[in-house]
Design an enzyme around this catalytic site. Sequence first.
Site, PDB file in Angstrom:
ATOM      1  N   ASN A  94       0.829  -1.190   0.000  1.00 32.50           N
ATOM      2  CA  ASN A  94       0.000   0.000   0.000  1.00 32.50           C
ATOM      3  C   ASN A  94       0.863   1.240   0.000  1.00 32.50           C
ATOM      4  O   ASN A  94       1.956   1.277   0.576  1.00 32.50           O
ATOM      5  CB  ASN A  94      -0.977  -0.008   1.188  1.00 32.50           C
ATOM      6  CG  ASN A  94      -0.434   0.733   2.391  1.00 32.50           C
ATOM      7  OD1 ASN A  94      -0.533   1.959   2.466  1.00 32.50           O
ATOM      8  ND2 ASN A  94       0.153  -0.004   3.325  1.00 32.50           N
ATOM      9  N   LEU A  98      -1.219   8.315   4.031  1.00 36.71           N
ATOM     10  CA  LEU A  98      -1.753   8.964   5.233  1.00 36.71           C
ATOM     11  C   LEU A  98      -2.984   9.815   4.953  1.00 36.71           C
ATOM     12  O   LEU A  98      -3.142  10.918   5.506  1.00 36.71           O
ATOM     13  CB  LEU A  98      -0.666   9.830   5.905  1.00 36.71           C
ATOM     14  CG  LEU A  98       0.593   9.107   6.366  1.00 36.71           C
ATOM     15  CD1 LEU A  98       1.639  10.088   6.852  1.00 36.71           C
ATOM     16  CD2 LEU A  98       0.250   8.122   7.482  1.00 36.71           C
ATOM     17  N   ASN A 125      -3.123   7.138  16.551  1.00 35.08           N
ATOM     18  CA  ASN A 125      -1.911   7.029  15.743  1.00 35.08           C
ATOM     19  C   ASN A 125      -1.607   8.382  15.117  1.00 35.08           C
ATOM     20  O   ASN A 125      -2.478   8.988  14.478  1.00 35.08           O
ATOM     21  CB  ASN A 125      -2.101   5.961  14.674  1.00 35.08           C
ATOM     22  CG  ASN A 125      -0.848   5.720  13.858  1.00 35.08           C
ATOM     23  OD1 ASN A 125      -0.542   6.462  12.940  1.00 35.08           O
ATOM     24  ND2 ASN A 125      -0.129   4.665  14.192  1.00 35.08           N
ATOM     25  N   CYS A 156       7.596   8.360   8.847  1.00 31.96           N
ATOM     26  CA  CYS A 156       7.280   9.406   7.864  1.00 31.96           C
ATOM     27  C   CYS A 156       8.538  10.173   7.466  1.00 31.96           C
ATOM     28  O   CYS A 156       9.491  10.271   8.242  1.00 31.96           O
ATOM     29  CB  CYS A 156       6.280  10.390   8.453  1.00 31.96           C
ATOM     30  SG  CYS A 156       4.694   9.653   8.797  1.00 31.96           S
ATOM     31  N   ILE A 217       6.310  -4.211  13.801  1.00 32.39           N
ATOM     32  CA  ILE A 217       6.996  -3.362  12.827  1.00 32.39           C
ATOM     33  C   ILE A 217       5.966  -2.666  11.935  1.00 32.39           C
ATOM     34  O   ILE A 217       4.830  -3.154  11.782  1.00 32.39           O
ATOM     35  CB  ILE A 217       7.953  -4.197  11.941  1.00 32.39           C
ATOM     36  CG1 ILE A 217       7.190  -5.284  11.201  1.00 32.39           C
ATOM     37  CG2 ILE A 217       9.067  -4.772  12.764  1.00 32.39           C
ATOM     38  CD1 ILE A 217       8.006  -6.064  10.153  1.00 32.39           C
ATOM     39  N   ASN A 218       6.390  -1.554  11.342  1.00 24.76           N
ATOM     40  CA  ASN A 218       5.625  -0.955  10.267  1.00 24.76           C
ATOM     41  C   ASN A 218       5.914  -1.761   8.994  1.00 24.76           C
ATOM     42  O   ASN A 218       6.630  -2.762   9.038  1.00 24.76           O
ATOM     43  CB  ASN A 218       6.004   0.519  10.107  1.00 24.76           C
ATOM     44  CG  ASN A 218       4.859   1.348   9.551  1.00 24.76           C
ATOM     45  OD1 ASN A 218       4.055   0.872   8.759  1.00 24.76           O
ATOM     46  ND2 ASN A 218       4.798   2.607   9.969  1.00 24.76           N
TER      47      ASN A 218
END
Length: 330
Positions: A94, A98, A125, A156, A217-218
Amino acid sequence: MVIDEVDTCFFYDDGPGLREELKYWRKDLGVTLAGIPLDNPVIPASGTFGYGAEFAELYNIDRLGTFSFKGTTLEPRFGNPTPRIAEAPQGMLNAVGLQNPGVKKVISEELPRMKEFFHKPVMANVSGFSIDEYVQTCALLDKEEQVGWLEVNISCPNVHGGGMAFGSSPEAAAEVTRAVKAVTKKPVFMKLSPNVTDIAAIARACEDAGADGVSLINTLLAMRIDLKTKKPVLANGTGGLSGPAVFPVAVRMVYQVYEAVGIPIIGMGGVSSPEDVIEMMLAGASAVEVGAANLVDPFVCWNIIRKLPEVMEQYGIDSLTDIIGGAHHG
């Protein structure tokens, strides 16, 4: 129709079967996350559960431990151009970017609406593109009674530092942590990127700077290429890989971070079953977020919670709190 406990298959007769299921439900699913108790460790991850409204139409989401609502920035964001979703073996990419209405609208519209169907502390978040944006957004959300924890996404880009993510170096991660902790009273969990050389060093830097916990984790940076067009599938070029394919990576990183810090860990990355929850907790997680699986099966979190006691019985586990970090001790 909203599904509640009485709608499940657990209470299916009044004989030995019922007694067996009640034995499972005597299992202790409760955990504590930075001083706040959770009925169970299952948390839908940010970006996969919206603000909970759509899921609340399907089942009683008060059965969740909590949930992390859609990533929030200071100003509204439309997100990246489409296409921004791509399939991958055992997962998905994805590059949504944001998309969100901005913190002021979240506070004025989404949180009041959420009170109607979710009656527990919720996890906020937060994302930002500068230290000042993180600080302003966290300070505003810190005032909201419904918010129990702030989950600060430091994956980010740092636009004031040449586009590098804040979470890519211990120094930058610590800088964000200190700045946010200076304006908040609620527990702060720093959400870490796996796209680094040493995630344990970054977790330690966050802890030293005052973080109350870390989330990991991201997504993993990834790409798909269309064979017909010979171009990347995603308009953004790259995106974040999530789903079962990343689960072993997430378990490894949670295991490493548990050995490096003394603060609680929220583990995530490819979790889709009660067995995954237990494995992640054995690695060191105090709670577990479920991400991409929500997009495949909207009931996945409820089904994990529902089946956890039976799986705990299978592996001789009476209390989930007792197994946190268990893989390090035996």
